[in-house]
Design an enzyme around this catalytic site. Structure first.
Site, PDB file in Angstrom:
ATOM      1  N   GLU A 164       0.794  -1.231   0.000  1.00 38.63           N
ATOM      2  CA  GLU A 164       0.000   0.000   0.000  1.00 38.63           C
ATOM      3  C   GLU A 164       0.829   1.285   0.000  1.00 38.63           C
ATOM      4  OE1 GLU A 164      -2.930  -0.128   3.107  1.00 38.63           O
ATOM      5  OE2 GLU A 164      -3.918  -1.868   2.265  1.00 38.63           O
ATOM      6  N   GLU A 371      -5.667  -8.439   1.115  1.00 42.61           N
ATOM      7  CA  GLU A 371      -6.299  -7.987   2.360  1.00 42.61           C
ATOM      8  C   GLU A 371      -7.774  -7.715   2.090  1.00 42.61           C
ATOM      9  OE1 GLU A 371      -4.499  -4.907   4.763  1.00 42.61           O
ATOM     10  OE2 GLU A 371      -2.492  -5.522   4.120  1.00 42.61           O
TER      11      GLU A 371
END
Ligand code: BG6
Length: 472
Positions: A164, A371
């Site tokens: 991320e 995720e």
């Protein structure tokens, strides 16, 4: 058209080093930016010193993961365990720790899926270079990645460069941005972002050189933004919210360059990063093999024109650091059509189908979810049970969305939700839990650290055993 899940679908579960390991200064590990940030808050909530204590419970945890039936375990290596000061001596104890974890996973039939960097830059690199502000940080990352490929590449075939980047870059404390002038802060941010892309590309090239059959890609924090109304200005604002927070990064990962639109944004704000001759070749050579998507929720936006007082691109923070407004581009709004979790995440399984299709159209590479999950304060019963029907509901609906996306033609390789065992939230302590396995730990850090499979564990075990056919 794909019906159901492919035979070799990678059912998994995920975690990251600073959120589960603990042993923060054991085995020669150096301090990380994640440690530094979590210690600042340790009076109110748990920090990274013990976390879920995977450092001492790895064998037990992997046995539970095997019982769950995981095909893949996505976890991160702590850079500061391998190279404690970021770019100096290699720490043999760190190598040995991950060797045993990887060997145990493989012995139990679980494929390791390794992230190289998940929010935990070695703090020494901040001291030396102000971290990613300096291009040497990208070179240090490449060197560390090479060390990992050389040591673990015989057994690890799936690598994830960076978790991320597109979210991390928005959070000042993760980047160590402590600059009062917002324009200077954004200038620094843009330079850091660029250096991270460079590190990402250098590591990707090194993986192909050193890991036979190795696949490498980044994980993006997905943003799927709906317009508040069907006014064309709001539709544009929603698209731009996605673009400035995620789309620009997808293009860099896929094509190795910023688009004209993103360059216009950087120029308008006067924050174009400095690049070296030859960078373009590096960025183009280091494009992704697959795209990993982290998905929790969706967003909503309306138009927010710039004015004399508020130049285009300047930010307004209302509540959190990741969903800010930007004058001239977009304003963050609440979506009245969606329920939110206790922690404010707007729950939206349909958004996952949208994201998977949208990102596949842009990148045209295999995809995996690394995720997805629901953060909630679970309760441990006196008999060791944990009833988490809300989590089962959330996961079921998102797995259904994956199945729909597969039917749409998205080459989705796997689904690895957050998280395997309970772990330290990225910034909200231990009360907010995501795991299939309850860990007796709390914000005072006085738990027994015993493990208890939750109801969602038994449910997910059945989902995996039936290859997604039984979601009841
Ligand atoms: C992702 C991160 O953005 O969100 C994880 O990669 C994090 O590290 C997860 O834990 C959930 O966020 P939080 O703040 O609830 O822990």
């Amino acid at each position: 058209m794909q019906q159901g899940f492919p035979k070799d679908f990678l059912w998994g579960a995920s975690s990251s080093a600073f959120q589960i390991e603990g042993g923060w200064d054991e085995g020669g590990k150096g301090k990380t930016v994640a440690d530094f940030n979590s210690f600042k808050r340790s009076d109110k909530q748990a920090d990274s010193k013990v976390a879920s204590d995977f450092y001492h419970h790895w064998k037990e945890d992997i046995a539970l993961m095997a019982e769950l039936g995981l095909k893949v375990y996505r976890f991160s290596i702590s850079w500061a365990r391998i190279v404690p000061d970021g770019d100096g001596e290699v720490n043999p104890e760190g190598i040995a720790f991950y060797d045993q974890v990887i060997d145990e996973l493989i012995a139990k039939g679980i494929q390791p899926f390794v992230t190289l960097y998940h929010f935990d830059l070695p703090y020494a690199l901040v001291d030396k270079y102000n971290g990613w502000a300096d291009r040497r940080c990208a070179l240090a990352f490449e060197r560390y990645a090479r060390i990992c490929f050389e040591h673990f590449g015989d057994r690890v075939k799936y690598w994830q460069t960076i978790n991320e980047q597109n979210l991390m870059i928005r959070v000042d404390e993760r980047m160590n941005i402590y600059v009062d002038d917002p324009l200077e802060a954004d200038r620094l941010r843009a330079q850091m972002d660029y250096h991270i892309f460079l590190g990402n590309a250098l590591a990707s090239v090194a993986c192909h050189e050193l890991v036979p059959g190795g696949k490498i890609g980044p994980a993006v924090s997905s943003t799927c933004t709906y317009p508040l109304t069907n006014r064309p200005e709001d539709v544009w604002a929603a698209r731009m919210n996605d673009y400035l927070k995620t789309g620009y990064a997808l293009e860099m990962y896929r094509y190795g360059s910023y688009s004209d639109l993103y360059m216009r944004y950087l120029e308008e704000r006067d924050i174009v990063p400095k690049a070296f001759l030859g960078d373009e070749e590096i960025l183009k050579a280091g494009v992704l093999d697959y795209l990993a998507v982290n998905y929790y929720r969706t967003l909503c936006a309306s138009a927010l024109p710039a004015d004399e007082e508020h130049p285009a691109g300047s930010r307004v923070y209302r509540g959190n650091e990741v969903d800010f407004d930007q004058y001239g581009w977009c304003r963050d709004e609440r979506n009245e059509n969606l329920e939110a979790s206790e922690y404010g995440a707007q729950i939206d399984p349909m958004g996952l189908r949208i994201v998977l299709n949208d990102y596949y159209m842009r990148c045209r590479v295999p995809m995996i979810i690394t995720e997805n999950g629901l953060g909630a304060p679970d309760t441990l019963g006196a008999d060791g049970s944990v009833h988490d029907p809300y989590r089962i509901d959330y996961l079921r609906q998102h797995i259904e969305a994956c199945e729909l996306a597969l039917g749409d033609g998205v080459p989705l390789m796997g689904y690895s939700p957050w998280s395997a065992v309970d772990l330290l939230s990225s910034h909200q302590g231990f009360r907010k839990r995501y795991g299939f396995i309850y860990v007796d730990q709390n914000d005072q850090q006085t738990g027994t650290l015993d493990r208890y499979p939750k109801d969602s564990f038994h449910w997910y075990k059945k989902v995996i055993a039936t290859n997604g056919a039984d979601l009841a």
